[in-house]
Design an enzyme around this catalytic site. Structure first.
Site, short mmCIF file in Angstrom:
data_model
loop_
_atom_site.label_atom_id
_atom_site.label_comp_id
_atom_site.label_asym_id
_atom_site.label_seq_id
_atom_site.Cartn_x
_atom_site.Cartn_y
_atom_site.Cartn_z
N SER A 494 0.85 -1.19 0.00
CA SER A 494 0.00 0.00 0.00
C SER A 494 0.88 1.23 0.00
O SER A 494 2.01 1.21 0.52
CB SER A 494 -0.90 0.01 1.24
OG SER A 494 -1.56 1.25 1.39
N TYR A 507 -2.34 -1.09 10.17
CA TYR A 507 -2.43 -1.49 8.77
C TYR A 507 -1.21 -1.01 7.99
O TYR A 507 -0.57 -1.79 7.26
CB TYR A 507 -3.71 -0.93 8.16
CG TYR A 507 -3.78 -1.06 6.66
CD1 TYR A 507 -4.04 -2.30 6.05
CD2 TYR A 507 -3.59 0.05 5.84
CE1 TYR A 507 -4.09 -2.42 4.67
CE2 TYR A 507 -3.65 -0.06 4.46
CZ TYR A 507 -3.90 -1.30 3.87
OH TYR A 507 -3.95 -1.41 2.51
#
Length: 603
Positions: A494, A507
């Site tokens: 990400s 995350y």
């Protein structure tokens, strides 16, 4: 890359060549004319022509045949006999009149790799071959032709290369892809050794049946057996832009390679256990059960079934090969299907970004295994009715699709996924670890989601889904890639992995760990032929993304020139497809940030 066509040896009964001079000869064999008719039906672009057919024709008839083939856009190859049997004048005459640049030649009558059966004759064969290649190689070079010596179940890769070096530029190799097994060599290792010298290819395949004495090579449609055509073609593609190639199902009699008997090895140079183990391992792909009836109609004395048996097999072989991107046949040259014949597994692909990745890989020719946590999960945001519905949507690309469910953080569940995928699609060549996301223990984004207040249960679930799951899937699916010597792993990280984030602290931390794991795994596998890379997407317009937050309407519009917007899922999928395919073959241990410039800085 392969200009595909036919040779006569997988059609011997249909053509009238099998059993000549015996009561079992086919009196209705269709000969050269029937051969050309079948070639036209299949859209052949190469035709390897049996030399005795040409010897029976006058010069004028061969010239007329040359013009006919040219009008059909078919390249002729002359298929000669055994080099040890005598002069090649007839083959050279035919090649000159046909303007064929390649003369395929077998070397000896040895079959099944059994040199021992010929005793001292084996040494005589070697001497005869060396003298003949010196003579005829010079003549071939002088005429602008090449003698394509075939690995006809007699010689190994090192020996063939030595023959080419002896014969000079007029000698190359006709590579029979199925005939590495008879000399105890693995297909990919054999291919790597001979690749620079290959001038023509016989596409052959076998299903292997293991026996107490070794293994039996059983005829099958090309593409249904043990030969790894996609990987093999990739190796040849490193050395050649185009090669003539022909379909050749195996002989009507199974070949029994008695390599587990001591005498069989007489006449061979020493081979390491590792090298022979690679051969045995490769032979297990699509293997024939030990108790299966291996016999063809010829072996069962069922001559009435032979014509349909041969024709059905050659047509299935052509259909199988048309699926590959490296095949040119008929009107089709599927140069854009870079992944044809490969199998891809995309975790988290029942919906969302993973589903778009799976669709793109299938479009490029891959057989694809789609995955979600459970069968109903793709319906959560209204994308599909269920996982079956999601999988069926990929079938439009004409590749094989299967679906698996389970928690990637559960080692047993991952093992069951592997079992099902390999049973239905074979070994995985492309692994995309897409499953994950900022979803906590309650199935939604954690709340609170900052560094100091996030719940421990959310931390555990996020870690299992984003990091542990990626590792477990790699542990299951990467070892077969290492064993095979090829594969591509793409881990989805990400943009959040590259910047300090709050909220979404856990995350983003885990995605940063995925990035580092990618680099470490790439380093670990650097000598094994397996590439490991990562893609770090920016914020992407998936159904889940839009349902789980307040989106900026200004960033939803992809038609504007500004890159200060959300990504389209297809834009991420293109990066994955690139890393999966042959154009990225020297890219390893890298992270591609597909975020429109959101993270413009090194690191």
């Amino acid at each position: 890359m392969f200009r595909l066509g036919l040779n006569p040896y997988g059609l011997t009964y249909y053509l009238g060549l099998q059993g000549r001079g015996t009561p079992r000869h086919n009196p209705d064999g269709v000969g050269l004319e029937g051969f050309i008719t079948l070639a036209q039906e299949l859209g052949a672009r190469t035709l390897e022509i049996y030399e005795p057919w040409l010897t029976d024709l006058t010069d004028a008839e061969i010239v007329a045949l040359r013009r006919r083939l040219a009008a059909l856009d078919i390249v002729p190859v002359v298929s000669g006999g055994l080099l040890v049997a005598g002069p090649l004048d007839n083959a050279f005459r035919a090649a000159r009149l046909l303007e064929a640049t390649t003369i395929r030649i077998a070397l000896t009558p040895v079959l099944c790799g059994d040199r021992n059966a010929w005793g001292p004759k084996w040494s005589e064969f070697n001497a005869t071959i060396r003298a003949a290649l010196t003579e005829w190689g010079l003549r071939a070079a002088a005429e602008g032709r090449v003698l394509g010596i075939e690995n006809h179940q007699d010689f190994g890769s090192d020996e063939l290369v030595a023959f080419c070096e002896l014969g000079g530029p007029g000698v190359g190799i006709t590579y029979d892809t199925g005939n590495t097994f008879p000399v105890g060599e693995a297909p990919l290792a054999f291919t790597r050794r001979i690749a620079p010298h290959v001038r023509h290819v016989h596409l052959k395949d076998y299903r292997v049946q293991f026996t107490d004495e070794g293994y039996r090579l059983v005829r099958c449609a090309i593409g249904d057996g043990a030969v790894p055509f996609a990987e093999l073609a990739a190796i040849l593609g490193e050395h050649h832009d185009t090669l003539t190639a022909v379909l050749e199902p195996g002989a009507l009699e199974a070949r029994h390679v008695r390599c587990l008997t001591d005498d069989w090895w007489n006449g061979y140079a020493p081979k390491t256990a590792r090298e022979f183990a690679a051969c045995l391992s490769a032979a297990r792909l699509n293997r024939l059960a030990d108790d299966a009836d291996y016999r063809t109609p010829w072996e069962r004395d069922d001559d009435s079934a032979l014509v349909s048996y041969e024709l059905d097999m050659i047509r299935r072989s052509a259909a199988n090969m048309k699926k590959f991107d490296f095949i040119a046949i008929g009107e089709i040259s599927m140069t854009t299907r870079d992944l044809s014949g490969l199998t891809a597994f995309v975790t988290g692909s029942g919906r969302g970004l993973g589903r778009v990745m799976a669709d793109r890989l299938a479009e490029l020719g891959a057989n694809v295994a789609v995955h979600d946590l459970d069968w109903a999960r793709p319906s959560q945001y209204g994308e599909f009715a269920d996982l079956g519905d999601s999988a069926r949507g990929l079938e439009k690309h004409g590749t094989r699709i299967t679906a698996v469910t389970g928690n990637i953080g559960d080692k047993q569940a991952v093992a069951e996924m592997k079992r099902k995928i390999e049973a239905e699609l074979g070994d995985v060549h492309v692994l995309v670890n897409c499953a994950g996301g900022d979803i906590g223990a309650k199935g939604v984004k954690p709340n609170p989601n900052n560094a100091l207040d996030i719940d421990y249960e959310d931390i555990k679930v996020l870690t299992e889904n984003n990091l542990i799951g990626t590792m477990l899937v790699c542990q299951a699916f990467v070892p077969p890639m290492v064993k095979r010597g090829s594969g591509s792993v793409i881990n989805i990280a990400s943009a959040a992995a590259h910047i300090g984030c709050s909220p979404e602290v856990v995350y983003s931390t885990l995605k940063a760990a995925v990035v580092h794991y990618t680099r470490c795994l790439a380093k670990e596998l650097i000598d094994d032929g397996v590439r490991v890379n990562a893609v770090s997407p920016g914020a992407t317009k998936t159904a889940r993304f839009q349902a789980s937050r307040v989106v900026d309407p200004q960033r939803m519009d992809s038609s504007k020139k500004s890159l200060n917007r959300y990504a389209e899922p297809e834009e991420i999928a293109e990066a994955v497809a690139f890393l999966a395919g042959p154009r990225a073959r020297f890219i390893n241990g890298q992270v591609i940030r597909v975020d429109g410039g959101f993270t413009i800085f090194p690191g």
